[in-house]
Write a protein that holds these residues in place. Sequence first.
Motif: not given
Length: 467
Positions: A286-287, A290-293, A338-342, A374-376
Amino acid sequence: MSFIHKDFLLHSDAARELFHEHAEKLPIIDYHCHIIPKQVAEDYKFRSITEVWLGGDHYKWRAMRANGVDEHFITGGASDWEKFQKWAETIPYTMRNPLHHWTHLELKTAFGIDKILKPETAKEIYDQCNEMLQQPGFTARGFMKHYHVESICTTDDPVDTLEYHKIVEKDASFGIKMLPAWRPDKAMAVNDAESYNAYVDKLAEVADVPIYSYDSLLLALKKRHDYFASNGCNVADHGVSKFPWTECSKKEAERLFERVRSGKTLSDEEVDKLQTALLLDFARMNAEKGWVQQFHFGPLRNTNSRMFKELGPDTGFDTISEYQAGNQLAKFLDTLASEGSLTKTILYNINPSENEAIAAMIGNFQDGKIPGKMQFGSGWWFNDNIDGMLAQMNALSRQGLLSRFVGMLTDSRSFLSYPRHEYFRRILCEMLGSDIEKGLLPASEFDQIAQMVEGISYYNAKKYFQK
């Protein structure tokens, strides 16, 4: 005055102005739903109000069972009229359940019917709705246009052909986007080796990749991920009963996958390990794009084993679990960050006791670059009601930035569920209008508050889901 009137739920001048002048007429972006794509592609015509209203609606089914209605009149072989009649008999007992509001909002906004549904009005309402359903415009696409829907994201398995999305995409006359959302839950269901291997065999066939190892599984899924992207997908959705987190090396993931592929049953710890590895690799895919997950977590599913055997899943026998996501979720998000994949992430919890924890958690992983990255997520499932929505927004307000919230979704299979967006917008405007009236928000900044309402209702989602 009718029950569902123009100022329904709006009890202050400020609330009424916010809704009518700033929220009411904005288009709908329904970024997570369970609409059947084939029905949109074919502009499905419903045979009756019972089909469009009661078919697949486990919210209503649960209420009918609670009212003593026999299953014959719910999911059984009763006629459409008999099922509708039983729903009408149940409605007077749904007062203070959101179904009472939803039912009358849908009657009013879809069919222009102001009457309260009850046994005495059932036949008249049934006949009127069915007569209107025979008219042009009262179809799958017609309802979407009527409710000013701009775009929807359906929920689609990696093996789906997306043929119906292609039909809609090529039809310039429709004017509403129907985009797929990647939902690879079956690719994680390693707890049942037999059904899992049947699914993996199908995945191998569709992807044209022999799957004999963990790496070849990821290769097949990556090909399907690319295929979804080529068909307009930029949203992933992941449903998990609990967030898996037991560290798993690549070598161990290979070993565990090979065990499942050979038909062996994994222990609970081994299932958690392999699912941790899989969910992380899905998030990395996903990262990369650049998708939204989106992550929906917490339900305890299929609790009634007798009814599960009789009716199968998604029939109204899931519930709120006591599972707490905090520790596992923190480790999962931290590994990716930490790995730049969020990538952009929306978290939905089913247990309202976790509202504050999830609202606080998203603040740990905002990156200072993308507003509201980051969304709730909005009050989900058992929280999809006035109190649940307010609790979610209040927790987000206390711990983060409500102004950056991407707002509502239907999470529904029904083409009559779009009024849930109106319901949400009315609740939002009433909340903020009340704050203005009480002096909790500055009346002098009404324009800024109105901008917040417009953002949460529409503009935040429009921007957030664009690459």
